[in-house]
Design an enzyme around this catalytic site. Structure first.
Site, PDB file in Angstrom:
ATOM      1  N   GLN A 250      39.106  19.986  48.201  1.00  0.00           N
ATOM      2  CA  GLN A 250      38.171  18.860  48.061  1.00  0.00           C
ATOM      3  C   GLN A 250      38.896  17.528  47.893  1.00  0.00           C
ATOM      4  O   GLN A 250      38.384  16.478  48.288  1.00  0.00           O
ATOM      5  CB  GLN A 250      37.240  19.099  46.870  1.00  0.00           C
ATOM      6  CG  GLN A 250      36.302  20.269  47.065  1.00  0.00           C
ATOM      7  CD  GLN A 250      35.402  20.100  48.271  1.00  0.00           C
ATOM      8  OE1 GLN A 250      34.587  19.183  48.344  1.00  0.00           O
ATOM      9  NE2 GLN A 250      35.563  20.978  49.260  1.00  0.00           N
ATOM     10  N   HIS A 253      39.271  15.042  50.868  1.00  0.00           N
ATOM     11  CA  HIS A 253      38.181  14.214  51.403  1.00  0.00           C
ATOM     12  C   HIS A 253      38.547  12.742  51.428  1.00  0.00           C
ATOM     13  O   HIS A 253      38.137  12.006  52.315  1.00  0.00           O
ATOM     14  CB  HIS A 253      36.911  14.405  50.563  1.00  0.00           C
ATOM     15  CG  HIS A 253      36.038  15.521  51.041  1.00  0.00           C
ATOM     16  ND1 HIS A 253      35.124  15.375  52.044  1.00  0.00           N
ATOM     17  CD2 HIS A 253      35.935  16.820  50.647  1.00  0.00           C
ATOM     18  CE1 HIS A 253      34.492  16.516  52.261  1.00  0.00           C
ATOM     19  NE2 HIS A 253      34.975  17.415  51.417  1.00  0.00           N
ATOM     20  N   GLU A 318      29.826  17.285  41.213  1.00  0.00           N
ATOM     21  CA  GLU A 318      29.110  17.642  42.444  1.00  0.00           C
ATOM     22  C   GLU A 318      29.243  19.133  42.750  1.00  0.00           C
ATOM     23  O   GLU A 318      28.260  19.824  43.010  1.00  0.00           O
ATOM     24  CB  GLU A 318      29.671  16.813  43.599  1.00  0.00           C
ATOM     25  CG  GLU A 318      29.060  17.123  44.943  1.00  0.00           C
ATOM     26  CD  GLU A 318      29.759  16.393  46.072  1.00  0.00           C
ATOM     27  OE1 GLU A 318      29.189  16.360  47.175  1.00  0.00           O
ATOM     28  OE2 GLU A 318      30.881  15.884  45.881  1.00  0.00           O
ATOM     29  N   HIS A 319      30.467  19.623  42.775  1.00  0.00           N
ATOM     30  CA  HIS A 319      30.742  21.038  43.043  1.00  0.00           C
ATOM     31  C   HIS A 319      31.395  21.648  41.809  1.00  0.00           C
ATOM     32  O   HIS A 319      32.405  21.134  41.328  1.00  0.00           O
ATOM     33  CB  HIS A 319      31.713  21.214  44.210  1.00  0.00           C
ATOM     34  CG  HIS A 319      31.324  20.502  45.466  1.00  0.00           C
ATOM     35  ND1 HIS A 319      31.910  19.310  45.850  1.00  0.00           N
ATOM     36  CD2 HIS A 319      30.414  20.816  46.424  1.00  0.00           C
ATOM     37  CE1 HIS A 319      31.393  18.933  47.001  1.00  0.00           C
ATOM     38  NE2 HIS A 319      30.468  19.820  47.368  1.00  0.00           N
ATOM     39  N   ASP A 352      30.440  23.480  51.926  1.00  0.00           N
ATOM     40  CA  ASP A 352      30.607  22.281  52.747  1.00  0.00           C
ATOM     41  C   ASP A 352      30.302  22.545  54.214  1.00  0.00           C
ATOM     42  O   ASP A 352      29.772  21.672  54.906  1.00  0.00           O
ATOM     43  CB  ASP A 352      32.044  21.772  52.645  1.00  0.00           C
ATOM     44  CG  ASP A 352      32.298  20.925  51.414  1.00  0.00           C
ATOM     45  OD1 ASP A 352      31.330  20.593  50.716  1.00  0.00           O
ATOM     46  OD2 ASP A 352      33.471  20.595  51.161  1.00  0.00           O
ATOM     47  N   HIS A 412     -12.977   0.389  35.553  1.00  0.00           N
ATOM     48  CA  HIS A 412     -12.820   1.837  35.652  1.00  0.00           C
ATOM     49  C   HIS A 412     -14.000   2.546  34.970  1.00  0.00           C
ATOM     50  O   HIS A 412     -14.553   3.518  35.498  1.00  0.00           O
ATOM     51  CB  HIS A 412     -11.525   2.289  34.963  1.00  0.00           C
ATOM     52  CG  HIS A 412     -10.271   1.985  35.729  1.00  0.00           C
ATOM     53  ND1 HIS A 412      -9.856   0.705  36.007  1.00  0.00           N
ATOM     54  CD2 HIS A 412      -9.329   2.829  36.248  1.00  0.00           C
ATOM     55  CE1 HIS A 412      -8.710   0.758  36.665  1.00  0.00           C
ATOM     56  NE2 HIS A 412      -8.367   2.037  36.831  1.00  0.00           N
TER      57      HIS A 412
END
Length: 436
Positions: A250, A253, A318-319, A352, A412
């Site tokens: 990862q 990235h 995230e992961h 992914d 109302h």
């Protein structure tokens, strides 16, 4: 809980928008809002050196792209998409319409209606992220979105054939070779040649993320994604070589993708650091992965797995990959994450690329309050009500009037009064006066 770092991050990940990026994005959006296709073409030339006669691919052009993709890649795209489709269909089946009669003659219900048009952004730039086509386009189609527009940038002036193939097989109704802020703005605002969409999904660079942020409200968006993140929880039984390999998977990235290890074993932590240093020199993406590891990598030692889960919930990564003897324990112990990867036989890269769950996930601690992209993001859960019994309508009218006047909402209240008058023959001075 006493946590101890044996590797700390050299930098603190930013959670704020760069003002220069924000200003550039605003200028592009304003220009496209005013000048449509002419502005889109100008920015495509400026940022991507790309100005074809038409940004939209014809069917012949799409088929030409597909013909240039190796047969194995085509087969792999289709297999990955089968997995994504199967999981998305199961998600859709879990979302139910219903209607209940809460009292005699009073019906309440909900329908889950798909968004009409959606835009899918498939990043190019550093990598051709063709898997994003599966995650955005195919998921929208399973939800029932009738028209999906895909935008993906050229890569170094070349057509990304595999990405085009993935978008086509995923079900895109139109494919545009267009990237960056100009693509997001064109889909969100509409131009002479690009249809305005109701919703945009897909990851991207800081300019794409900022464009989505600024246009949110005019259109819906999936989420505001930052740099990808991985957090691994490992006990003393974990294989440190696997831990190191998966952290770096990862980190490649980009230069700001945090790889974090929380472990109950200092020995596992130190061996992981050693293996990372041994793997990096021969890794083709070492410059990016090494920068992320140096600047944002952490190794944290805790006394127990309960402490590891608690700390991981604070990170809300995230992961989150669980490399322990009983990985499914994390399903009960953890609450804050984008997606969980349980055990050594799976990994974040599976998610992914191909296993079937969606890879568009919350970052920057957003897992505290939202999940990732899924079929439900493309659906509008809409309620309705019907009263068919006169007595029930009148009684609800009385209740509505009392509730409304408690809040000083006289208009109302009068809607309630009117039903009580019509169906229960209640008398109201304001009705008598208004009808004279």
């Amino acid at each position: 809980m006493v946590a101890r770092h044996i590797k700390t991050a050299g930098l603190v990940a930013s959670t704020t928008t760069n003002q220069k990026v924000s200003d550039i994005v605003k200028g592009v959006i304003d220009d496209i809002r005013a000048n449509g296709d002419n502005a889109v073409r100008s920015y495509s030339e400026k940022f991507d050196k790309w100005s074809p006669p038409s940004f939209k691919l014809t069917e012949d052009q799409i088929q030409e792209c597909i013909s240039k993709v190796p047969a194995q890649t085509i087969a792999d795209i289709k297999e990955a998409q089968r997995n994504v489709r199967t999981f998305a269909e199961a998600q859709r089946a879990s979302i139910k319409d219903f209607e209940i009669e809460i009292q005699p003659g009073v019906f309440l219900g909900q329908r889950n209606n798909p968004i009409a048009t959606a835009g899918a952004y498939i990043p190019g730039g550093r990598y051709p992220l063709l898997a994003s086509a599966h995650m955005t386009i195919l998921t929208a189609k399973v939800a029932g979105v009738k028209h999906v527009i895909a935008c993906t940038p050229p890569i170094a002036g070349q057509v990304p054939n595999a990405t085009v193939a993935a978008a086509h097989f995923a079900g895109a109704d139109e494919i545009f070779l267009l990237g960056g802020t100009q693509a997001i703005a064109a889909m969100a605002l509409g131009t002479e040649t690009i249809k305005k969409v109701d919703f945009i999904a897909g990851p991207g660079n800081p300019f794409v993320a900022e464009a989505k942020r600024q246009l949110f409200g005019e259109i819906g968006i999936d989420l505001l994604a930052g740099p990808t993140e991985i957090l691994i929880i490992a006990d003393e039984h974990a294989d440190p070589f696997t831990v190191a390999t998966d952290l770096l998977s990862q980190a490649e990235h980009g230069p700001d993708s945090p790889p974090i290890l929380i472990t109950t074993s200092e020995d596992i932590g130190r061996q992981t650091i050693k293996y990372i240093e041994q793997i990096l020199p021969n890794m083709p993406t070492a410059e990016l992965a090494g920068t992320s590891w140096r600047d944002f990598g952490e190794v944290v030692i805790v006394d127990s797995l309960d402490e590891a889960y608690e700390l991981a919930d604070v990170y809300s990564s995230e992961h989150v990959q669980i490399l322990t003897q009983n990985p499914r324990e994390a399903l009960e112990k953890m609450r804050n994450y984008g997606s969980l990867f349980l055990g050594e036989k799976t990994c974040v890269s599976y998610g992914d690329k191909c296993i079937g769950t969606n890879h568009v996930l919350p970052t920057r601690k957003a897992g505290r309050y939202t999940g990732g992209l899924w079929v439900g993001k493309y659906l509008k859960t809409q309620t309705y009500q019907e009263v068919v019994d006169e007595k029930a309508s009148g009684e609800i009218g009385r209740l509505c009037a009392r509730c409304s006047r408690a809040e000083n909402f006289e208009g109302h209240a009068r809607s309630g009064d009117l039903r009580a008058h019509k169906y229960l023959q209640d008398e109201y001075t304001w009705i008598d006066e208004a009808r004279r």
